[in-house]
Structures are given as C-alpha cells and as structure tokens.
Design an enzyme around this catalytic site. Structure first.
Site, PDB file in Angstrom:
ATOM      1  NE  ARG A 264      -3.358  -2.598   2.065  1.00 19.41           N
ATOM      2  CZ  ARG A 264      -4.460  -2.689   3.137  1.00 19.41           C
ATOM      3  NH1 ARG A 264      -5.097  -1.771   3.873  1.00 19.41           N
ATOM      4  NH2 ARG A 264      -5.006  -3.812   2.381  1.00 19.41           N
ATOM      5  NE  ARG A 279      -1.657   4.569   9.009  1.00 16.38           N
ATOM      6  CZ  ARG A 279      -3.387   3.864   8.872  1.00 16.38           C
ATOM      7  NH1 ARG A 279      -3.651   3.788   8.163  1.00 16.38           N
ATOM      8  NH2 ARG A 279      -4.015   4.261   9.905  1.00 16.38           N
ATOM      9  CD  GLU A 351      -8.579  -2.194  10.275  1.00 16.95           C
ATOM     10  OE1 GLU A 351      -8.844  -1.156  10.092  1.00 16.95           O
ATOM     11  OE2 GLU A 351      -8.756  -2.784   9.141  1.00 16.95           O
ATOM     12  CB  SER A 354     -11.876  -4.742   8.174  1.00 13.48           C
ATOM     13  OG  SER A 354     -12.566  -3.999   7.618  1.00 13.48           O
ATOM     14  NE  ARG A 393      -2.166  -2.325  11.428  1.00 22.72           N
ATOM     15  CZ  ARG A 393      -3.107  -1.622  10.705  1.00 22.72           C
ATOM     16  NH1 ARG A 393      -4.415  -1.794  11.137  1.00 22.72           N
ATOM     17  NH2 ARG A 393      -2.758  -0.415  10.185  1.00 22.72           N
TER      18      ARG A 393
END
Length: 429
Positions: A264, A279, A351, A354, A393
């Site tokens: 990303r 991130r 988070e 999802s 994560r």
RNA sequence: GGAGAAUUGUCCGAGUGGCUGAAGGAGCACGAUUGGAAAUCGUGUAAACGGUCAAAGCCGUUUCGAGGGUUCAAAUCCCUCAUUCUCCGCCA
C-alpha cells in the site's frame, strides 16, 4: 457497482441510502438523467440497426438473383452514417454514466449505524482483560521492544527501501512465520477454508472488480506502462478467482484463504503511525474470502468474523468488535465489522481485522454469478472478505501484550510448537 | 527477448464478405422405449444490454480472444494488443 434499476425505479430510496454514505442527491439525480438519455439513444440506435439488418437481407437476396441493389445500398449508406452518429453520442452518455456510477459506494445494510466518521462506529462486544497491563505500569511500545531484542530493524528497512519498510530478524522472522502458519492452519483445518497461493500482481480488470479502481488508484503501487498493480490485499486475487464465471448453486458457499504480502502506498497518511508495525508499505496478511448465496451472506459474515476472532482468542489477545458506521465503511462494503486488538503501550484498541459483506457490489463489477437450481436463472453471488488476521499487527500485539518485566517476550502457548519449542524471545547477544 | 502456428458455444470441430447465434459431433437436461439400466429415437441446451410485462414469456440489439478500421453488410478483409503452443535465447 450499484443496481441501476434501483436508482431508476426507486430514486428516493436509492438517494436516501447513498446520502448515508455522504453522496449528494444531486449526483444521483444527474446519473438518473444521463441514464435516461442513454437508454433513449440505445433505442434509437437499435431501431436503425434493426432496419439495417432487414435491408441487408434484401440486398443479399438481390445480389444472389443478380439484380441491381444500388439504390437500396445508397439509402443504407445514409442510415449507416446516422447510426455512427448516434453511437457516438451514445458512447459519450455511456462514459458519463460510467464515470458517475463507478464512483458510487455500495448501499449500506439497514443494520449499519448511520454516521460520518469512525467516532460513530459502535462497539459490539469485548473479549479478554484489556485493561490489565501485564508487566507493570509502563508497557513499552512494540517498536522499542523489537529493536531492543534485535528482532526488528526499521532503520535498515528505510535505508534499503524507504520508511515504512523493515527487516524482521532471527526469532522475529520466525515469529512472523509462526503466526501466519498458525493462522492458515486454523482457517483451513478448523473453519473449512481452502488454502490458496495467489498472484501478487494483478491487472486493471481485477482491481476494478473489487472496487479499488478507478477511484482509489493513489492508494496502490502500479507498475509503469503495464496495466498491472501490486496487490493491496489478497482479497483482490481471491475474489477475482471467479470473475466472469457462472457457478452452480451447489458450489456455494465457497471459502478461500491466502497468506500474502500486501502493498500500500499509504498516500495521505504521512505522519500517522509513523513508528512500528501498524502502517507499512508492505505487510503480511492472511485473507479470508467467501462466495455466498444472497440469502446466506449475512450469516456468513457473522461466521467469518468469528473465524477471525478465534485467532485472537487462541493467542489470548484481548480485543473488541465494532460495527463500522456508514461514514467509516470501505467503498465496496454494505456492512463491516472491525476487530480491534488491545495495544497496551498505546492504551487503545487497534484494527487487526476488517470483515465485510459487499453483497453483489463486487459481483456486479466482476460478473461473478451463479445459477439457481430451481429455475435455472442466473444471479449475482455475494462476496465477502476479511482478514484472518493482519500478521504484522498481530506480531505487534504479541510483543506489547506478552512483554515481561525483563524486556523479553513470552511466546503465546499456541505458537510454541510453531517456534520449535521456544518459550521466550530474549535479547540476541 | 527473437521466429512460427493458433484462439469459434460446456467440450471437440466446420466455416475466407450477405440466407451463420453460428453446420456436424460429444456432453448435459427432459420425454418415449425398459422391470431397471445401457443402447436407440425425439425435443431442448449461451450471455449481456434495451423494450414490454405482475410474472412466465415475447420483441429487438450486440457478442466467434480483446480493441480499432474497411464495407450497405465482417467469424470471414486490414491494423494494434493479449493469451496458448512449438523452436531459439535467458533463467529460479
């Protein structure tokens, strides 16, 4: 892609649903108007084409009988010109409807709380003792723990690639591998998913079907001059597996899981989560994707969310489940549960998964369909996706939740066998 | 990366400008025959879009790898691209 018929037939309802997602009513009105123009042009063009086909038969007939057809041919030249003219207009109208409709987000499910931001998300449940901080009053953040133990190297990641890249070393690399092997084992052996290794680079059609293109190009890494993109999630290659195909009803539901790197660009997130594993430009994720019949897709969403939560429970990491508000949901989703893991050093939930039901939104874009047994009719399938889980994560959460007073990390029990019996990660000498 | 061949419906396969959504075969579905099955016979067997409709259906347009072009008319002629196969080169 939305069902244009709903916008045509029940404009008020469609506009109201989209308003919950921040879409202006004006825009829907404009879409409806252009769509009407478009359909008028289709009718006009098809009428002329029908005529052309008819006369073409006449011409063929005459030619076969060695009769002259010159006069008819001449009149047809005019008609052909007219068709070309109309088709040009039609193309323009089609592009306009395309530009608007491909940029509209999915309709939210009725159970989704209406809101504008993540502030409006609603907590559904909690699991584990989040507020008991384990080592003492001052838990260290995972990036300090990782660097002190010599298992994470952010500086060299930045040197060799860029910021937001890193190296995992020794027991760190081993723990990452242990985590995703564990996750894949649970999802395949206990939850019935089929393990897949996918392409990590996909074409524009695939990016369109899952909803990343055309609107979110800036979030991904595209290859130059290639029509190819590094996957931002394995959801893309997994969901596109059945693109342009018609499945049998008996084949549904279908469960796939894949571990993959995700890439990303994180454009627009400068300054947020700059430290640590939260991130990154490249991270591992075990993805879950389902293809389901419409009447079963919400049950499947509940099950999929549980499939993700189970991982955290086995790892004994505290978490909570929230349902995203209409303002915080992703573009393609009709309903999304986020699972947030407790991060003691940040004193907050973050988070880690999802899980979304996109209903037929992606299926329309990718023509993913199935045939009903009772009447042989073709319908769009529903597609779902979820993380099961984000590996990096989970790694961060383990470091922070399992840190010991002496700075070592206790390995969660379920991972010990995956670590060759190692029970603690201690500083490398 | 270079050279050559190919790409037609679920599959095989015919088709070089008009009567081809597409011959023929296989498969599949339904029916007949049978105690049941096989064999045989008959019928049917794509999708998208638009119109009409309560719906079933019906009508029209489009689609023969993709996109563009020539033509009154394209599976068929021309151009570009993609994919597959064979040979050469390179390579985990």
């Amino acid at each position: 892609m939305l069902d244009m018929k709903l916008i045509r037939n029940d404009f008020e309802k469609a506009a109201e649903l989209l308003k919950k997602r921040g879409v202006d009513k004006e825009e829907i009105a404009r879409l409806k108007e252009i769509d009407e123009r478009r359909r008028k042009l289709i009718q006009k063009s098809e009428k002329l084409k029908s005529k052309r086909n008819e006369v073409s038969k006449e011409i063929a007939e005459k030619k076969r009988n060695n009769e002259s057809a010159d006069d008819v041919i001449q009149s047809m030249q005019e008609v052909s010109k007219e068709i070309k003219q109309i088709d040009k207009e039609l193309e323009k109208a089609e592009k306009e409807t395309w530009d608007i409709s491909t940029g509209l987000p999915n309709f939210p499910h009725e159970s989704v709380p209406v809101g504008e931001t993540e502030e409006d998300n609603e907590e559904v449940s909690r699991w584990g003792d989040a507020l008991i901080s384990r080592p003492g009053d001052e838990p260290k953040p995972h990036w300090d723990l990782g660097e002190d133990l010599g298992i994470l190297d952010f500086a060299r990641g930045a040197k060799v690639a860029q910021s937001r890249f890193l190296y995992y070393l020794g027991a760190g690399a081993r723990l990452e591998r242990a985590l995703y092997n564990f996750m894949l084992d649970v999802q395949t052996k206990e939850h019935g998913y089929t393990e897949v290794i996918t392409p990590y680079i996909v074409n524009d059609e695939s990016m369109f079907a899952t909803g990343q293109f055309p609107k979110f190009k800036e979030d991904v890494y595209e290859l130059e001059n290639e029509n190819l993109t590094l996957i931002p999630t394995a959801e893309v290659p997994l969901t596109n597996f059945y693109r342009d195909e018609i499945l049998n009803e008996a084949d549904l539901p279908k469960y796939f899981t894949a571990m993959s790197p995700s890439f990303r660009s994180e454009a627009g997130s400068a300054g947020r989560d700059t430290r640590g594993l939260i991130r990154l430009h490249q991270f591992h994720k075990v993805e879950l994707v389902k293809f389901a019949k419409p009447e079963e897709s919400y049950d499947e969403l509940e099950k999929m969310t549980r499939d993700a939560e189970t991982i955290l429970e086995k790892l004994e990491l505290p978490y909570r489940r929230v349902v995203l508000s209409t303002g915080d949901m992703g573009f393609a989703a009709a309903k999304t549960y986020d699972i947030e893991v407790w991060m003691p050093a940040q004193n907050t939930y973050r988070e880690i998964s999802s899980c979304s039901n996109t209903e037929d939104f992606q299926a329309r874009r990718g023509m993913i369909r199935f045939r009903r047994e009772e009447n042989n009719r073709i319908e769009y399938a529903h597609t779902l996706n979820g993380s099961g889980l984000a590996v990096g994560r989970a790694f961060a959460a383990i470091l922070e939740n399992y840190q010991q007073a002496d700075g070592s990390i206790k390995i969660p029990d379920v991972l010990v066998p995956y670590m060759d019996g190692m029970e603690y990660i201690t500083a490398e000498k």
